[in-house]
Design an enzyme around this catalytic site. Structure first.
Site, PDB file in Angstrom:
ATOM      1  N   ASP A  63       0.896  -1.479   0.030  1.00 23.94           N
ATOM      2  CA  ASP A  63      -0.022  -0.099  -0.014  1.00 23.94           C
ATOM      3  C   ASP A  63       0.825   1.174  -0.172  1.00 23.94           C
ATOM      4  OD1 ASP A  63       0.936  -0.048   2.592  1.00 23.94           O
ATOM      5  OD2 ASP A  63      -0.632  -0.966   3.549  1.00 23.94           O
ATOM      6  N   ASP A  65       1.587   5.091   1.693  1.00 24.40           N
ATOM      7  CA  ASP A  65       1.233   6.147   2.662  1.00 24.40           C
ATOM      8  C   ASP A  65       1.935   7.352   2.141  1.00 24.40           C
ATOM      9  OD1 ASP A  65       0.504   4.148   4.159  1.00 24.40           O
ATOM     10  OD2 ASP A  65       2.207   3.681   5.353  1.00 24.40           O
ATOM     11  N   ASP A 141      11.568   4.092  12.597  1.00 23.32           N
ATOM     12  CA  ASP A 141      12.173   3.038  13.146  1.00 23.32           C
ATOM     13  C   ASP A 141      13.647   2.784  12.564  1.00 23.32           C
ATOM     14  OD1 ASP A 141      10.697   1.864  11.346  1.00 23.32           O
ATOM     15  OD2 ASP A 141      10.012   0.203  12.217  1.00 23.32           O
TER      16      ASP A 141
HETATM   17  P1  ATP Z   1       4.394  -2.913   6.000  1.00 21.44           P
HETATM   18  O1  ATP Z   1       3.295  -2.148   5.965  1.00 21.44           O
HETATM   19  O2  ATP Z   1       5.042  -3.502   4.558  1.00 21.44           O
HETATM   20  O3  ATP Z   1       4.498  -3.823   7.158  1.00 21.44           O
HETATM   21  P2  ATP Z   1       5.622  -0.465   6.694  1.00 21.44           P
HETATM   22  O4  ATP Z   1       7.359  -0.075   6.856  1.00 21.44           O
HETATM   23  O5  ATP Z   1       4.816   0.319   5.842  1.00 21.44           O
HETATM   24  O6  ATP Z   1       5.820  -2.125   6.492  1.00 21.44           O
HETATM   25  P3  ATP Z   1       3.860   0.341   8.606  1.00 21.44           P
HETATM   26  O7  ATP Z   1       3.728  -0.658  10.118  1.00 21.44           O
HETATM   27  O8  ATP Z   1       2.900   0.222   7.843  1.00 21.44           O
HETATM   28  O9  ATP Z   1       4.847  -0.525   8.245  1.00 21.44           O
HETATM   29  O10 ATP Z   1       4.440   1.646   9.294  1.00 21.44           O
HETATM   30  C1  ATP Z   1       4.814   2.600   8.334  1.00 21.44           C
HETATM   31  C2  ATP Z   1       5.782   3.386   8.836  1.00 21.44           C
HETATM   32  O11 ATP Z   1       5.803   4.127   9.910  1.00 21.44           O
HETATM   33  C3  ATP Z   1       7.127   2.524   8.639  1.00 21.44           C
HETATM   34  O12 ATP Z   1       7.721   2.534   7.421  1.00 21.44           O
HETATM   35  C4  ATP Z   1       7.817   3.361   9.553  1.00 21.44           C
HETATM   36  O13 ATP Z   1       8.504   4.532   9.016  1.00 21.44           O
HETATM   37  C5  ATP Z   1       6.833   3.846  10.821  1.00 21.44           C
HETATM   38  N1  ATP Z   1       6.809   2.898  11.851  1.00 21.44           N
HETATM   39  C6  ATP Z   1       5.761   2.143  11.859  1.00 21.44           C
HETATM   40  N2  ATP Z   1       5.748   1.428  13.154  1.00 21.44           N
HETATM   41  C7  ATP Z   1       6.888   1.978  13.649  1.00 21.44           C
HETATM   42  C8  ATP Z   1       7.299   1.939  15.125  1.00 21.44           C
HETATM   43  N3  ATP Z   1       6.996   0.994  15.911  1.00 21.44           N
HETATM   44  N4  ATP Z   1       8.625   2.716  15.316  1.00 21.44           N
HETATM   45  C9  ATP Z   1       8.694   3.675  14.809  1.00 21.44           C
HETATM   46  N5  ATP Z   1       8.553   3.883  13.297  1.00 21.44           N
HETATM   47  C10 ATP Z   1       7.277   3.167  12.975  1.00 21.44           C
HETATM   48 MG    MG Z   2       2.747  -0.076   5.831  1.00 20.11          MG
END
Ligand code: ATP
Ligand code: MG
Length: 427
Positions: A63, A65, A141
């Site tokens: 997706d 963001d 993160d």
């Molecule tokens: P995916 O959706 O493929 O699992 P993602 O990186 O998009 O991976 P999300 O959980 O959707 O993960 O979070 C979006 C963004 O928000 C991450 O890329 C990161 O930059 C930030 N993020 C998410 N969770 C955390 C956390 N626990 N601590 C710090 N930053 C976070």
């Molecule tokens: Mg995500």
């Protein structure tokens, strides 16, 4: 507002198209529209997080963001079909045909004292702590998750050398890893998931504190922990993730039974097969049932308990039901699998003995059971792992294919004794 003492600071690098290789074509129409609309209104807006990272490693993003300096209200006024969600920190969901793009305002370093986030009645108040893009990057993160792609200028804003880490196939925590894990222990699980899924090595300093801090996961709310484990199991790389959880010493209080299982050759084969199957399904874009998945992770403990109870003289089915409840209770004390999955897991398990009954009307009734398909797939896993006679699995595969007359002919004569089930002991 109290600022986090050790907020990491980044140094901006603007990575041009020739170096990052991304192209606006790879961005969904919806995310592009949102980004452009915001930029045309004079705001900053970027594709951010997982999507940029996935594209850079060559995967298709799940997706998209968007991060912006527009406030949620401003975003809502500019973009049709959008609504604000969340109480503490509002984000805006923009709905396009079959896609939702999440738009988040740059966040600043929040207040870490939970009490400051509640009003005098203890209710959570909004925590819209907006920040600069630099602060937003520092809160994320991993370096590879802190990349901001501008599809209009075709450049990546990189504050923590995330692009270099992607090229070096390295997963690096932003800031001091131990501090960041203490702030949010779930980051340890995210480290495992991203490294397995993206084929990145954990940077030495990022990896080092995990073993010592693993116990902090016990303080994480159960539902969040479950969600994260589920993400891990449904990542398309569950097999690699589970292996890594073990190497990093993170599995103990999550799926403690896993250790037990993986120590027995048959259990190990079963889990191996089931995770491989799940991974293949996820990668092929097929649906995966969470109930089925947990039914397979917990099957061998149920089986052991069932055998133990039968050996102690309990009857076949009551022993099975008791074993199911006992194992689910034990598991719930660790990683709480929500109760809504109990029914599916129990049904799949309870149907297993019925595959061994191949005479009379029973196979026909089983075939019509609403959960037959899942139970059959589960039984195939058992046969593949050597727990169940392959001939039984083949019989059921054929039984489904042939017509009514051939089915009759396939039935096994009625009084075939069952070995080792203690039934013959009955007078
Ligand atoms: P995916 O959706 O493929 O699992 P993602 O990186 O998009 O991976 P999300 O959980 O959707 O993960 O979070 C979006 C963004 O928000 C991450 O890329 C990161 O930059 C930030 N993020 C998410 N969770 C955390 C956390 N626990 N601590 C710090 N930053 C976070
Ligand atoms: Mg995500």
């Amino acid at each position: 507002m109290r600022r986090s003492a050790k907020a990491p600071t980044g140094k901006l690098r603007v990575v041009p198209g020739a170096q990052h290789g991304l192209h606006a074509d790879a961005i969904s129409a919806c995310a592009l529209r949102v980004t452009k609309t915001l930029q045309e209104a004079g705001f900053r807006a970027y594709i951010v997080g997982g999507a940029v990272r996935d594209l850079l490693v060559g995967n298709e993003p799940k997706d998209f963001d968007v991060a912006t300096n527009a406030t949620p209200d401003q975003v809502r006024r500019l973009i049709r079909r959008s609504r604000a969600i969340g109480r503490r920190f509002q984000i805006v969901h923009v709905m396009c045909h079959d896609e939702v793009v999440e738009v988040t305002t740059f966040r600043g370093p929040g207040r870490e004292d939970a009490q400051q986030q509640t009003d005098e009645h203890g209710r959570l108040t909004r925590d819209n702590v907006f920040g600069t893009i630099e602060e937003d990057a520092a809160r994320r993160d991993f370096t590879v998750n802190a990349l901001y792609y501008d599809p209009v200028k075709n450049e990546v804003l990189d504050y923590f050398d995330g692009v270099a880490d992607i090229h070096a196939k390295r997963l690096t925590m932003i800031g001091d890893p131990a501090t960041r894990y203490r702030e949010d222990p779930v980051r340890m699980l995210r480290a495992v998931r991203f490294s397995a899924k993206l084929g990145l090595d954990l940077d030495q300093a990022t990896r080092a504190p995990i073993r010592d801090l693993a116990d902090l996961l016990l303080n994480v709310p159960e539902s969040r922990l479950f969600d994260e484990i589920l993400k891990l199991l449904l990542s398309g790389h569950a097999h690699a993730c589970v292996a890594r959880l073990r190497t990093e010493g993170l599995h103990h209080d999550l799926l403690p039974l896993l250790d037990l299982i993986l120590d027995q050759p048959q259990g190990e084969r079963f889990i191996h097969q089931s995770l491989e199957n799940t991974d293949t399904r996820v990668r092929d874009g097929k649906p995966v049932s969470t109930g089925f998945l947990f039914a397979s992770l917990l099957w061998h403990p149920v089986l052991d308990e069932w055998k133990r109870r039968q050996a102690a003289g309990e009857k076949l089915m009551p022993a099975l039901f008791e074993s199911m409840s006992a194992i689910l209770e034990t598991q719930r004390k660790k990683l709480a699998i929500p109760r809504r999955y109990d029914a599916v897991m129990k049904e799949i398990w309870a149907l297993q003995p019925r595959f061994e009954q191949r005479s009379g009307q029973r196979p026909f009734r089983l075939l019509e059971h609403p959960r037959f398909r899942a139970a059959y797939d589960f039984m195939l896993l058992r046969a593949d792992s050597g727990e169940l006679d392959e001939a039984i699995a083949d019989w059921w595969t054929d039984f489904q294919k042939v017509g009514p007359e051939e089915r009759e002919a396939m039935l096994v004569p009625e009084e075939k004794p069952k070995r080792g089930r203690g039934r013959r002991r009955r007078p």
